[in-house]
Scaffold this motif. Structure first.
Motif: not given
Length: 164
Positions: A141, A36-37, A138-139
């Protein structure tokens, strides 16, 4: 008389073991990775939902929890046994604390990847060893605390048919 009772108990035990094994589908080892990210998603829960039918009479779903490196090994019936042959939609949830698994857990991904019918990923399990492609999210919050427990609950999968 005691002999007949013992024989009866042995027969019942054999039948029960045979029934248990009869409902399970053959499984094949499958592993992958989730990030994740760009970071390993330690504690992320990966669940596979069969496309086009059940894998067994109990509608089992292969699943895994990612380790500190983001690696996971699927299980369906017991640790590390893998998944039955077939095509699957993949969901990912990431509880704040995987040791407190319950229906009301907070998903750091805010439920964005929790619905099989909206899955961004499909995988195919085949006979033999299966190395799944990396699931890279990805990307997003991340939710870092429980803000509104009711709105942050991980959605349940599709409703099961009666009797399952």
């Amino acid at each position: 008389m005691r002999f007949l009772i013992n024989i009866g108990l042995i027969l019942v035990a054999c039948v029960c073991v045979g029934c248990r094994e009869g409902w399970q589908a053959a499984t094949y080892p499958a592993q992958g990775m989730v990030t994740v990210n760009g970071t390993a998603a330690n504690g992320a829960v990966v669940t596979l939902y069969p496309v086009g039918g059940k894998v067994d009479v109990r509608n089992s779903r292969p699943w895994a929890i990612a380790d500190q490196e983001g690696r996971f090994e699927l299980q369906t019936y017991e640790a590390g046994d893998g998944a039955p042959i077939g095509e699957y939609n993949v969901t990912v949830t990431w509880p704040l604390d995987v040791t407190k698994m319950d229906l009301a857990m907070t998903d750091q991904l805010d439920g964005q990847f929790a619905r099989p019918e909206q899955s961004l990923w499909k995988v195919e399990i085949e006979e033999g060893e299966n190395s799944l492609p990396t699931i890279a999210i990805d990307g997003v919050k991340l939710q870092t605390k429980v803000q509104n427990a009711k709105s942050r609950r991980i959605p349940r999968g599709p409703e099961m048919e009666p009797g399952q």
